[in-house]
Each structure stands twice: as C-alpha cells, then as structure tokens.
Design a protein around this motif. Structure first.
Motif, PDB file in Angstrom:
ATOM      1  N   ILE A 215     103.135  82.580  54.873  1.00  7.54           N
ATOM      2  CA  ILE A 215     103.212  81.258  55.508  1.00  7.54           C
ATOM      3  C   ILE A 215     101.915  80.961  56.261  1.00  7.54           C
ATOM      4  CG2 ILE A 215     104.414  79.870  57.255  1.00  7.54           C
ATOM      5  CD1 ILE A 215     106.975  81.340  56.484  1.00  7.54           C
ATOM      6  N   GLU A 216     101.444  81.952  57.026  1.00  6.71           N
ATOM      7  CA  GLU A 216     100.220  81.725  57.803  1.00  6.71           C
ATOM      8  C   GLU A 216      99.018  81.463  56.887  1.00  6.71           C
ATOM      9  OE1 GLU A 216     101.291  84.065  61.933  1.00  6.71           O
ATOM     10  OE2 GLU A 216      99.804  84.960  60.609  1.00  6.71           O
ATOM     11  N   ALA A 217      98.955  82.206  55.791  1.00  7.42           N
ATOM     12  CA  ALA A 217      97.827  82.003  54.864  1.00  7.42           C
ATOM     13  C   ALA A 217      97.888  80.597  54.266  1.00  7.42           C
ATOM     14  CB  ALA A 217      97.857  83.059  53.770  1.00  7.42           C
ATOM     15  N   ALA A 218      99.096  80.134  53.968  1.00  7.30           N
ATOM     16  CA  ALA A 218      99.238  78.789  53.385  1.00  7.30           C
ATOM     17  C   ALA A 218      98.900  77.711  54.420  1.00  7.30           C
ATOM     18  CB  ALA A 218     100.655  78.593  52.855  1.00  7.30           C
ATOM     19  N   ILE A 219      99.305  77.947  55.666  1.00  8.37           N
ATOM     20  CA  ILE A 219      98.969  76.966  56.721  1.00  8.37           C
ATOM     21  C   ILE A 219      97.445  76.876  56.840  1.00  8.37           C
ATOM     22  CG2 ILE A 219      99.104  76.415  59.192  1.00  8.37           C
ATOM     23  CD1 ILE A 219     101.810  77.853  59.261  1.00  8.37           C
ATOM     24  N   ARG A 220      96.807  78.028  56.798  1.00  7.72           N
ATOM     25  CA  ARG A 220      95.337  78.043  56.896  1.00  7.72           C
ATOM     26  C   ARG A 220      94.705  77.276  55.731  1.00  7.72           C
ATOM     27  NH1 ARG A 220      91.171  80.607  59.372  1.00  7.72           N
ATOM     28  NH2 ARG A 220      89.394  81.106  58.090  1.00  7.72           N
ATOM     29  N   ARG A 221      95.164  77.569  54.521  1.00 11.74           N
ATOM     30  CA  ARG A 221      94.583  76.875  53.348  1.00 11.74           C
ATOM     31  C   ARG A 221      94.753  75.365  53.461  1.00 11.74           C
ATOM     32  NH1 ARG A 221      97.066  81.158  50.369  1.00 11.74           N
ATOM     33  NH2 ARG A 221      98.880  79.868  49.909  1.00 11.74           N
ATOM     34  N   ALA A 222      95.972  74.962  53.826  1.00  9.38           N
ATOM     35  CA  ALA A 222      96.252  73.518  53.879  1.00  9.38           C
ATOM     36  C   ALA A 222      95.493  72.847  55.025  1.00  9.38           C
ATOM     37  CB  ALA A 222      97.751  73.281  54.011  1.00  9.38           C
ATOM     38  N   THR A 223      95.318  73.571  56.124  1.00 10.95           N
ATOM     39  CA  THR A 223      94.569  72.996  57.260  1.00 10.95           C
ATOM     40  C   THR A 223      93.097  72.856  56.886  1.00 10.95           C
ATOM     41  OG1 THR A 223      96.099  74.111  58.765  1.00 10.95           O
ATOM     42  CG2 THR A 223      94.087  73.239  59.741  1.00 10.95           C
ATOM     43  N   LEU A 224      92.548  73.892  56.266  1.00 11.11           N
ATOM     44  CA  LEU A 224      91.135  73.837  55.879  1.00 11.11           C
ATOM     45  C   LEU A 224      90.876  72.739  54.858  1.00 11.11           C
ATOM     46  CD1 LEU A 224      89.842  77.521  55.680  1.00 11.11           C
ATOM     47  CD2 LEU A 224      90.357  76.098  57.634  1.00 11.11           C
ATOM     48  N   ALA A 225      91.873  72.489  54.007  1.00  9.74           N
ATOM     49  CA  ALA A 225      91.716  71.428  53.005  1.00  9.74           C
ATOM     50  C   ALA A 225      91.989  70.052  53.615  1.00  9.74           C
ATOM     51  CB  ALA A 225      92.657  71.684  51.838  1.00  9.74           C
ATOM     52  N   ASP A 226      92.247  70.027  54.912  1.00 12.22           N
ATOM     53  CA  ASP A 226      92.539  68.785  55.636  1.00 12.22           C
ATOM     54  C   ASP A 226      93.749  68.049  55.039  1.00 12.22           C
ATOM     55  OD1 ASP A 226      92.177  66.940  57.654  1.00 12.22           O
ATOM     56  OD2 ASP A 226      90.671  65.762  56.574  1.00 12.22           O
ATOM     57  N   LYS A 227      94.754  68.830  54.612  1.00  2.33           N
ATOM     58  CA  LYS A 227      95.952  68.211  54.051  1.00  2.33           C
ATOM     59  C   LYS A 227      97.037  68.032  55.103  1.00  2.33           C
ATOM     60  CE  LYS A 227      95.656  69.792  49.282  1.00  2.33           C
ATOM     61  NZ  LYS A 227      96.166  70.762  48.321  1.00  2.33           N
ATOM     62  N   LEU A 228      96.976  68.799  56.157  1.00  4.75           N
ATOM     63  CA  LEU A 228      97.960  68.656  57.229  1.00  4.75           C
ATOM     64  C   LEU A 228      97.378  69.180  58.535  1.00  4.75           C
ATOM     65  CD1 LEU A 228      98.818  71.805  57.429  1.00  4.75           C
ATOM     66  CD2 LEU A 228     100.495  71.204  55.709  1.00  4.75           C
ATOM     67  N   ASN A 229      98.106  68.910  59.625  1.00  8.67           N
ATOM     68  CA  ASN A 229      97.640  69.316  60.951  1.00  8.67           C
ATOM     69  C   ASN A 229      98.726  70.101  61.684  1.00  8.67           C
ATOM     70  OD1 ASN A 229      96.682  66.133  60.524  1.00  8.67           O
ATOM     71  ND2 ASN A 229      95.058  67.602  60.972  1.00  8.67           N
ATOM     72  N   PRO A 230      98.511  71.394  61.891  1.00  2.00           N
ATOM     73  CA  PRO A 230      99.486  72.172  62.654  1.00  2.00           C
ATOM     74  C   PRO A 230      99.640  71.602  64.070  1.00  2.00           C
ATOM     75  CG  PRO A 230      97.873  73.614  61.606  1.00  2.00           C
ATOM     76  CD  PRO A 230      97.379  72.217  61.429  1.00  2.00           C
ATOM     77  N   VAL A 231     100.889  71.557  64.553  1.00  2.00           N
ATOM     78  CA  VAL A 231     101.136  70.986  65.885  1.00  2.00           C
ATOM     79  C   VAL A 231     101.770  72.034  66.789  1.00  2.00           C
ATOM     80  CG1 VAL A 231     102.289  69.155  67.184  1.00  2.00           C
ATOM     81  CG2 VAL A 231     101.550  68.721  64.838  1.00  2.00           C
ATOM     82  N   LEU A 232     101.156  72.220  67.960  1.00  2.00           N
ATOM     83  CA  LEU A 232     101.698  73.118  68.979  1.00  2.00           C
ATOM     84  C   LEU A 232     101.918  72.312  70.247  1.00  2.00           C
ATOM     85  CD1 LEU A 232      99.527  74.862  67.138  1.00  2.00           C
ATOM     86  CD2 LEU A 232     100.252  76.645  68.669  1.00  2.00           C
ATOM     87  N   CYS A 233     102.581  72.926  71.231  1.00  2.00           N
ATOM     88  CA  CYS A 233     102.842  72.159  72.444  1.00  2.00           C
ATOM     89  C   CYS A 233     102.823  73.043  73.677  1.00  2.00           C
ATOM     90  CB  CYS A 233     104.176  71.427  72.324  1.00  2.00           C
ATOM     91  SG  CYS A 233     105.594  72.505  72.135  1.00  2.00           S
TER      92      CYS A 233
END
Ligand code: GDP
Length: 415
Positions: free
Chosen positions: A244-262
């Motif tokens: 999951i973390e690797a996929a979040i990284r790939r998608a973030t680097l490709a500017d396809k989505l933005n992880p949200v924290l709070c």
C-alpha cells in the motif's frame, strides 16, 4: 571546518510548505524543526532544545523562519525545507521556489478549509506537477471539520485527496488519529516530548465502522490510480502495508492523488506522522526527471542534466537573501555535478565567470560551512557578484541554460 556533503540522494527530500496566510505554515515548520532537532546530529540531544530557544528568540523579535532553505534530519533522511511565500503578491517568488522543490506539503486551516491563496499556489504547483501532501491543521479549534476540508479539496482544488488518517475526537478533545494504512490508532502523549511522540493503540470501537469505510475508500482511490493495486483489489487479495505504501508513493509522485493527514501543529499533535509521510511518499531528487535546459545562444538545442555527481555542474540561483552576518547570500539548487567552494563557474545567462565564495548549508539555529555539495542539494552561496534569481551557474567547459521560467500574471482569486 568546511565539509563535503555527498548524501545518498534517495534519502534527500527538498520540500516546500504551502498555505494560505494564518493556516499554520510557520507553526508547522517550527514544530518540524523542533522535532528534527533531536536527530540533527546523533547524540547531540541538546540541539533540539537549542532550536526551541532560537524559535522563542525569533518569535520575540517578530521574525519567523529565517532561511530560504533550512536543512534538518528525520529518521536518517535529510529534509531541505524551502520557504514558499504564502502571499499572492509574491506569485513570481512562489513560482521560483516551486521550481526548485521536489515535493510539497499544503497546510490547511481545519476551520476555514481551502482558502484563496492555497488555490492560487495549488494551481501554480499543478503547472509543475509538484507531488503534494495535505495536512489539515488546527483540528483543536472550535468548528474544525476535517471532512468538510477534504470535500473542499475536491471542489475547490479539483484534487484527488487520499485520506490516510481519521481524527479521533474533535476540538478540545482531539486525541489522535486512526492510521488507515496500518489500521491502528495513534494517540498523542504530550506537547513537548521529542522523538516519536505518540502511542500506538487499537482503533477505538466506536470508530471501527468509520475506519473500515475509509479504509475501503482509500483502497478504491488507490486502485484507480495504480494498476498493480487495481488487479489485486479486484481479485480480493489482501494488500500488505508495504504494498500500500509503495502504491501511495507511486501515485503521489505521478501527481495522481494527494495523501491527506491531520492534526494540530499548535499543540504538537500530528507533526511526527507528517514527517514520516514526507519521507515515505514525497520524492527524492532521483525521482524527478532529469532537468532539460538548452545550449547557450540556441534555445532549440536541448541539453539534459541528470542528478549525479559525475555530470558537469549545473545549478539554478533561485533566491537572493541578505544575512545579517554574512551579507548577500544566493540560494542555489544544484541539479547536476558538484558545486565547490572557491571554484570558478560560468553564469550562462550573463556570459560571465563567477567565483564561488563560501558555501553554506543553513539549519534552524546555525549554518554549516561546506567545501563541496553534490547534485540534488540546496545551499546558500557567498561571493557571487553578478548573479540574479533565475540565472544558471554551470561548468565553464559544459555550458547550459536551465529552462527559463515563465511567470504568468498573478491571479487574484476571491473566495
Ligand atoms: P502562517 O501564517 O500560515 O505561517 O500561520 P502561523 O503558523 O503563524 O499561525 C497563525 C496563527 O494560528 C498563530 O497564532 C498560531 O499560533 C495559530 N495556530 C497555528 N497552528 C494552530 C493549531 O493547530 N491550532 C490552533 N488553535 N492555532 C494554531
């Protein structure tokens, strides 16, 4: 003594923190500097305290973050925080800093949500496809609403937020977050402890249903952005945390989505998981495409420079600052090769040679003089006479002009 800085580029993060004024950019940055103070140099635990004292002094004098690029360390990673001005009037300045950073954290006020200046900077960051994460701050405030803020990211920024955390409690009773990647709860311990300042617990029973719902949403959003995950998701396979973390990284680097924290930077709740996420999901200089410039006097002949020390030196001067002790400092992002103190380089825009004086890496409470620095790094340089922001500095025998930036007219938006 001046030192050589050659770092494993995989462990470098050049990030900016962007926000509408008052959303908490300064407070978040200060908390980052405080927390990273402890790891600044292994064994020098007092560094953290010194950072805090420095911040108090600075606050008393009404000064905020002093440097255009501040270097700090978190879990063996070097994080260079590049100052991005939050005011619309500084649009050109914002663009210049966006050009030299590799990733960004957008800080939102949990009460006000997505505000006009964030929309402007966000749009500018879109232009360069800057990978971005979001931090919904001020969740301790009356009226703060994490979910409304996330909805506004869709409506106003046209972004694809990937919610990685859910708040536990609200306002005065904001107690921690549910971590949707590892399906666990993080609750805060105190306000001043350094190191990992949270306790890992089970997800509270009354939040389990909501956590399951948002975990499902997380996987769906991730599957839409990433084929590997889609395949496994459709086949109903369990996904490991690493996958999951690797996929979040790939998608973030490709500017396809933005992880949200709070969290709340003010009370120091949530800043360490944010730092963990910066290291996990934002790019290193090696993740960025090689920079493409052009030949001097011929814009049609493209020249590529890769972030490697054995390439000819090239760097972009992106900010001029005046330091009370050192005088004029020029901040340079090194794109390829090595920048060495005392070396003679070419300013390919003016066509003149320039001698590099002393070179510094700037920290929250001190600066470090360095002899040479490798590709991917950002440093402050003394001694340059004729170099302005936007100019390229390069190897005399291998001249290049790094792509010039186009500055659109500032867009003033009304909420
Ligand atoms: P900037 O303009 O984005 O740099 O915002 P600042 O960091 O200066 O914060 C603006 C104001 O909000 C200051 O008075 C901070 O003390 C306050 N502030 C920042 N973060 C928080 C937070 O998480 N909760 C609360 N209640 N106040 C905060």
């Amino acid at each position: 003594m001046a030192v050589d800085i050659t770092t494993d580029l995989n462990k470098v993060r050049n990030i900016g923190i962007m926000a509408h004024i008052d959303a908490g950019k300064t407070t978040t940055t200060e908390r980052i500097l405080f927390y990273t103070g402890i790891t600044y140099k292994i064994g020098e635990v007092h560094e953290g305290a010194a950072t805090m004292d420095w911040m108090e002094q600075e606050q008393e004098r009404g000064i905020t973050i002093t440097s255009a690029a501040t270097t700090c360390w978190w879990k063996n990673h070097q994080i260079n925080i590049i100052d991005t001005p939050g005011h619309v009037d500084f649009t050109a300045e914002v663009e210049r800093s966006l050009r030299v950073l590799d990733g960004a954290v957008a800080v939102f006020d949990g009460v006000a949500g997505v505000e006009p200046q964030t929309m402007t900077v966000w749009r500018q960051a879109n232009k360069y496809s800057v990978p971005r994460m979001c931090f919904v701050n001020k969740l301790d405030r009356t009226g703060a609403d994490f979910f409304r803020c996330v909805n506004m990211m869709v409506e106003r920024l046209n972004s694809t937020p990937l919610v990685l955390q859910l708040p536990i409690g609200a306002e005065h009773d904001f107690l921690g977050v549910v971590d949707l990647v590892q399906m666990r709860a993080l609750t805060w311990r105190g306000e001043t402890t350094m190191g990992e300042d949270y306790t890992i617990e089970e997800i509270p029973a009354d939040l389990q249903a909501q956590a399951d719902e948002y975990r499902e949403k997380l996987l769906e959003t991730l599957a839409e952005a990433d084929d590997d995950i889609m395949e496994k998701y459709l086949e109903g396979e369990d996904l490991s945390v690493d996958e999951i973390e690797a996929a979040i990284r790939r998608a973030t680097l490709a500017d396809k989505l933005n992880p949200v924290l709070c969290g709340t930077a003010f009370k120091n709740k949530g800043v360490q998981p944010l730092l963990d996420a910066v290291v996990k999901y934002l790019p290193s200089p090696l993740d960025i495409d090689a920079i493409v410039g052009h030949k001097v006097n011929d814009e049609d002949v493209k020249v590529e420079r890769k972030p490697a020390d054995d390439q000819p030196f090239s760097g972009l001067a992106y900010k001029i600052a005046s330091d009370p002790h050192l005088g004029k400092l020029i901040y340079v992002r090194v794109y390829s090769g090595k920048l060495e103190a005392g070396a003679t380089v070419l300013n390919s825009v003016t066509g003149r040679k320039e001698r590099i004086g002393k070179v510094y890496q700037m920290h929250a409470n001190k600066r470090e003089e360095i002899a040479s620095v490798g590709a991917g790094q950002i440093v402050a340089v003394m001694g340059l006479k004729d170099t302005k922001t936007g100019h390229t500095l390069c190897d005399i025998n291998n001249p290049v002009v790094l792509e010039s930036m186009s500055f659109p007219a500032p867009v003033i938006e009304v909420a």
